[in-house]
Write a protein that holds these residues in place. Structure first.
Motif, mmCIF file in Angstrom:
data_model
loop_
_atom_site.group_PDB
_atom_site.id
_atom_site.type_symbol
_atom_site.label_atom_id
_atom_site.label_comp_id
_atom_site.label_asym_id
_atom_site.label_seq_id
_atom_site.Cartn_x
_atom_site.Cartn_y
_atom_site.Cartn_z
ATOM 1 N N MET B 288 0.852 -1.187 0.000
ATOM 2 C CA MET B 288 0.000 0.000 0.000
ATOM 3 C C MET B 288 0.885 1.233 0.000
ATOM 4 O O MET B 288 2.068 1.159 0.295
ATOM 5 C CB MET B 288 -0.943 -0.001 1.203
ATOM 6 N N SER B 289 0.269 2.343 -0.299
ATOM 7 C CA SER B 289 1.031 3.563 -0.501
ATOM 8 C C SER B 289 0.056 4.730 -0.616
ATOM 9 O O SER B 289 -1.153 4.513 -0.763
ATOM 10 C CB SER B 289 1.827 3.380 -1.795
ATOM 11 N N CYS B 290 0.579 5.940 -0.549
ATOM 12 C CA CYS B 290 -0.329 7.089 -0.588
ATOM 13 C C CYS B 290 0.370 8.329 -1.142
ATOM 14 O O CYS B 290 1.584 8.488 -1.011
ATOM 15 C CB CYS B 290 -0.835 7.360 0.830
ATOM 16 N N VAL B 291 -0.421 9.171 -1.775
ATOM 17 C CA VAL B 291 0.017 10.497 -2.199
ATOM 18 C C VAL B 291 -0.893 11.492 -1.490
ATOM 19 O O VAL B 291 -2.114 11.321 -1.518
ATOM 20 C CB VAL B 291 -0.161 10.696 -3.721
ATOM 21 N N VAL B 292 -0.314 12.514 -0.883
ATOM 22 C CA VAL B 292 -1.129 13.554 -0.249
ATOM 23 C C VAL B 292 -0.767 14.889 -0.880
ATOM 24 O O VAL B 292 0.410 15.175 -1.118
ATOM 25 C CB VAL B 292 -0.923 13.592 1.279
ATOM 26 N N THR B 293 -1.794 15.685 -1.158
ATOM 27 C CA THR B 293 -1.526 16.980 -1.777
ATOM 28 C C THR B 293 -2.531 18.025 -1.296
ATOM 29 O O THR B 293 -3.328 17.768 -0.399
ATOM 30 C CB THR B 293 -1.504 16.842 -3.322
ATOM 31 N N THR B 294 -2.464 19.184 -1.914
ATOM 32 C CA THR B 294 -3.352 20.297 -1.536
ATOM 33 C C THR B 294 -4.655 20.213 -2.333
ATOM 34 O O THR B 294 -4.724 19.551 -3.372
ATOM 35 C CB THR B 294 -2.680 21.635 -1.872
ATOM 36 N N THR B 295 -5.665 20.919 -1.870
ATOM 37 C CA THR B 295 -6.937 20.933 -2.613
ATOM 38 C C THR B 295 -6.737 21.571 -3.988
ATOM 39 O O THR B 295 -7.370 21.146 -4.958
ATOM 40 C CB THR B 295 -8.032 21.718 -1.855
ATOM 41 N N GLU B 296 -5.830 22.555 -4.095
ATOM 42 C CA GLU B 296 -5.599 23.218 -5.389
ATOM 43 C C GLU B 296 -5.086 22.211 -6.421
ATOM 44 O O GLU B 296 -5.556 22.157 -7.558
ATOM 45 C CB GLU B 296 -4.580 24.367 -5.257
ATOM 46 N N VAL B 297 -4.081 21.431 -6.027
ATOM 47 C CA VAL B 297 -3.524 20.448 -6.952
ATOM 48 C C VAL B 297 -4.583 19.388 -7.283
ATOM 49 O O VAL B 297 -4.763 19.010 -8.446
ATOM 50 C CB VAL B 297 -2.249 19.800 -6.355
ATOM 51 N N ALA B 298 -5.308 18.940 -6.270
ATOM 52 C CA ALA B 298 -6.322 17.895 -6.478
ATOM 53 C C ALA B 298 -7.419 18.370 -7.424
ATOM 54 O O ALA B 298 -7.895 17.613 -8.285
ATOM 55 C CB ALA B 298 -6.914 17.473 -5.136
ATOM 56 N N GLU B 299 -7.812 19.627 -7.271
ATOM 57 C CA GLU B 299 -8.878 20.150 -8.137
ATOM 58 C C GLU B 299 -8.407 20.312 -9.578
ATOM 59 O O GLU B 299 -9.150 20.046 -10.517
ATOM 60 C CB GLU B 299 -9.426 21.468 -7.577
ATOM 61 N N ALA B 300 -7.154 20.722 -9.733
ATOM 62 C CA ALA B 300 -6.613 20.838 -11.095
ATOM 63 C C ALA B 300 -6.566 19.468 -11.759
ATOM 64 O O ALA B 300 -6.839 19.319 -12.954
ATOM 65 C CB ALA B 300 -5.217 21.455 -11.050
ATOM 66 N N PHE B 301 -6.226 18.451 -10.979
ATOM 67 C CA PHE B 301 -6.127 17.092 -11.521
ATOM 68 C C PHE B 301 -7.508 16.603 -11.953
ATOM 69 O O PHE B 301 -7.647 15.888 -12.951
ATOM 70 C CB PHE B 301 -5.542 16.165 -10.457
ATOM 71 N N MET B 302 -8.524 17.015 -11.212
ATOM 72 C CA MET B 302 -9.889 16.596 -11.546
ATOM 73 C C MET B 302 -10.417 17.320 -12.779
ATOM 74 O O MET B 302 -11.305 16.831 -13.471
ATOM 75 C CB MET B 302 -10.815 16.858 -10.369
#
Lengths: 469, 469
Positions: B288-302
């Motif tokens: 298992m593994s994880c990436v954590v980021t900011t809402t700004e980066v996450a929203e751009a990715f979406m």
């Protein structure tokens, strides 16, 4: 741990707050909270049972006791990396190899279908010294960046500038809706010639083919069953160009097709891929995966001197679970069950096709079956909204089914392999009822030859369920 | 299952036959067969105990009962994908987030450090719209193709033609052997300015920086501890160029450094990366593994509309195990132990440094400690063969240690976090004995100022142990 104690709205709120919004949920307007599962049944927080027609990962049945026991016992003993010798690793490699043609004898253990397909590309690039990849229309091969590049199912959403110029897309060998159909005298050759043409075009531009990659049966691409002989001819063209054939069995391997352990074997004994990738069902949900290839490819990969190390790949727990899954497939006669229940499912669906003109095509092998919905059996106008309606109404009646394919109009059956005739009756009866009801509400639909665009899905059904479990 | 019953030679033979030859084993001339493990100890098929100084994956101790129990119980209940709501997923995301600066609030669950780093690149590319990546000399970030591209530890073995022109390599901020050393008035600024220079060069050529990626402490690169303030300055330069800062915590996170939960926090509270990747210790061996980021980066990715789906990522079993690991770190005070035992380890090694001139540098935080062996303390001639000799002689005495770094002359300590003062005494005493013995056999070595090339490793030690667990 306080797991399992939140009320559903809290779970939803926390998910919105802390889980990437690109990670979609089924039925987002009213998602399902599943708390336990057994065999082909899943149960929500209220104890409501759902019949699972889609979880091909829970291959031998959710929470199969033999698999759980094998994993738990090994976790207590040892879980470490493959830089130490361990019997589970070699026994598992040996047992997995025994399901394949003898030429495919070298395994690489990894953690996911994506890792497997990326490694397959690395093997192909290294072995051939070439760069170009041929992939199929609507293909999906994984989520890491190299695989988005070869997955038209994904990259069609990107701008042209983002497409990798070394990736070439061949027509999907879909004899129902594709370029060459069932009425064509030799669709296998016609589709393979398309690949040959691509190779020639690439060659003229100075490119060199490293690999052709395809799922042995296209899954997200719409449950497409390639005509027999297609893979042999493609392999011939690709090998003549110095490339290799990669068969992606991530979704369709491990006996799902019933008659054979691997779906590429449906093409005949004279077809052997150079590289096979496997995943999803391999560990019944445990994160593990494998690439199998020939000694020639493996030796070329080693010749760079670059070590391949995968931290979790091939650990004793994963291998214990993999061994248990292989044992259960035999012990519970799951291939036999896939043949019998799959045949019954198709026969029952065929009766529905006689009754409902919305059903355009039924295709499949074993417990991998697609039902393509069309508004017009001649023009094949995709019935995407209707497919969504079936999915949503089944969900209301506690049956999990999904729709996929480029037009999202193919109902996909790929249940746990313990799926029974009674389960078939339950889901087919309910589909019958939904289609009958739909025809009553929209009588014009069943007869008209619609030429207009696929209707938008109803607002409350958005976003359409786009999935590839 | 017949697992665990083969004799060692049969295991070796089957491995040669069925496992990719690029998958190396420790001590290949006489590999170790481990059958069980507990805490910081591993046991071979004869019951011989090995002290484990290297398995950072078995973070809270091999086979920790709380972790085993959490995994086994959840496996019995449910293991399915994250398209269904489940409390384990959201509770785990919440708990993981609580260890991080509040800005880093959105999680993506994946299966390996490689999947995490590849996703980090995808997030960076999407968020910035840029393409170029800056990585560090000797860096290793994973085995999928996109990460080989950014891993000089790996790609230095390839031809120039195979290097990705969008990847740029900055000097490793190594104040012992690097370009700017401990005697430099401001190595943090000097190394950060190197990154700034790269950005300017890329800009002149029309490139645009998407990300700078670095392990918070370089592991395979030789246990390098960057000077405080380096990350802040790099982040400033990179952000001014429109890029993001990716901190790779796959090897060094989860409290290993003792004083902080994340190694990037050693740089100070004023430093927050845009993306953090984690792996290895996260599940104590479970994939298992994880990436954590900011809402700004996450929203751009979406915003592309492209779904991100990871079949196994964030499943209820992985999350149950992840939760148990976080609980055990607190319950067993493993950060406190890392501080105390790590300090004792360094103090004992410092005494060895006074005694043995072969020890050039000792550096580390908590239970992440490197011991760099040199033949000459002024010229820093790497003592690679000697490092191998230490490793092999320790192995004969049933202690597992490894050597890494670009010259393979850095002894790497990164044991399970339950490592004790007694364990320190055992390994340090044995190193003392080996170095004393080595000096007796090669008296010239301890005093000469060698300028000649590093000697080849002895034939029976080949191939050198190149590892990055």
């Amino acid at each position: 741990m306080s797991a399992g104690t939140l009320d559903k709205n809290t779970t939803i709120d926390l998910r919105k707050k802390h889980v990437g919004p690109s990670c979609k949920i089924f039925f987002s307007h009213d998602p399902i909270k599943i708390v336990r599962a057994k065999g082909q049944y899943m149960y929500d927080e209220k104890g409501q049972r759902y019949l699972d027609c889609i979880n091909n990962v829970a291959h031998v049945g959710h929470c199969h006791p033999d698999v759980v026991k094998a994993g738990a016992q090994q976790m207590e003993q040892l879980n470490t990396n493959s830089r130490f010798l361990h019997d589970n690793l070699v026994l598992y490699a040996q047992k997995l190899q025994a399901t394949l043609p003898s030429k495919l004898s070298v395994c690489y253990f990894v953690n996911s279908g994506s890792e497997a397909n990326d490694l397959a590309l690395r093997l192909a690039w290294q072995y051939t010294g070439h760069k170009d990849i041929i992939t199929l229309e609507n293909a999906y091969h994984g989520h890491v960046s190299s695989l988005i590049d070869i997955s038209p199912y994904k990259f069609h959403q990107l701008s042209d500038a983002e497409h990798n110029p070394s990736v070439h897309v061949a027509p999907s060998p879909d004899v129902y809706r594709g370029k060459y159909r069932a009425d064509h005298p030799d669709p296998a050759t016609a589709y393979a010639d398309e690949v040959k043409n691509i190779i020639e075009k690439v060659d003229k531009k100075g490119g060199k083919i490293a690999a052709f990659i395809a799922e042995s049966l296209q899954s997200c691409g719409g449950q497409v069953i390639p005509p027999v002989g297609y893979f042999q001819q493609v392999a011939k063209h690709v090998r003549e160009a110095g490339g290799v054939f990669i068969a992606d069995e991530v979704q369709v391997g491990f006996g799902r097709v019933g008659s054979h352990f691997w779906a590429f074997q449906l093409q005949g004994d004279d077809f052997v891929p150079d590289i096979v990738t496997m995943g999803k069902p391999i560990g019944n949900g445990h994160p593990m995966s494998c690439v199998v290839t020939t000694t020639e490819v493996a030796e070329a990969f080693m010749s760079t001197g670059m070590e391949y190390f995968n931290t979790f790949g091939g650990n004793p727990v994963s291998c214990a679970i993999g061994l248990a899954v292989l044992d259960v497939i035999v012990k519970d006669d799951l291939q036999g069950n896939a043949v019998r229940v799959g045949r019954y499912l198709v026969s029952q669906l065929e009766k529905q096709k006689e009754k409902h003109s919305l059903i355009g095509d039924i295709r499949g092998c074993g417990l991998f079956v697609g039902v393509e919905l069309v508004r017009d059996r001649v023009k094949l106008t995709p019935a995407a909204a209707e497919a969504q309606e079936v999915i949503y109404k089944l969900k209301e009646q506690h049956i999990l089914l999904s729709a996929d394919g480029p037009h999202r109009n193919v109902l996909k059956f790929k249940p746990p392999m313990c799926f029974s005739a009674e389960d078939v009756d339950e889901v087919v009866q309910k589909i019958d009822h939904i289609l009958t009801e739909g025809r009553r509400l929209r009588p014009e639909q069943s007869t008209r030859s619609s030429t207009h665009q696929t209707r938008q899905t109803r607002q409350d059904m958005k976003p359409p369920v786009r999935k590839h479990i």
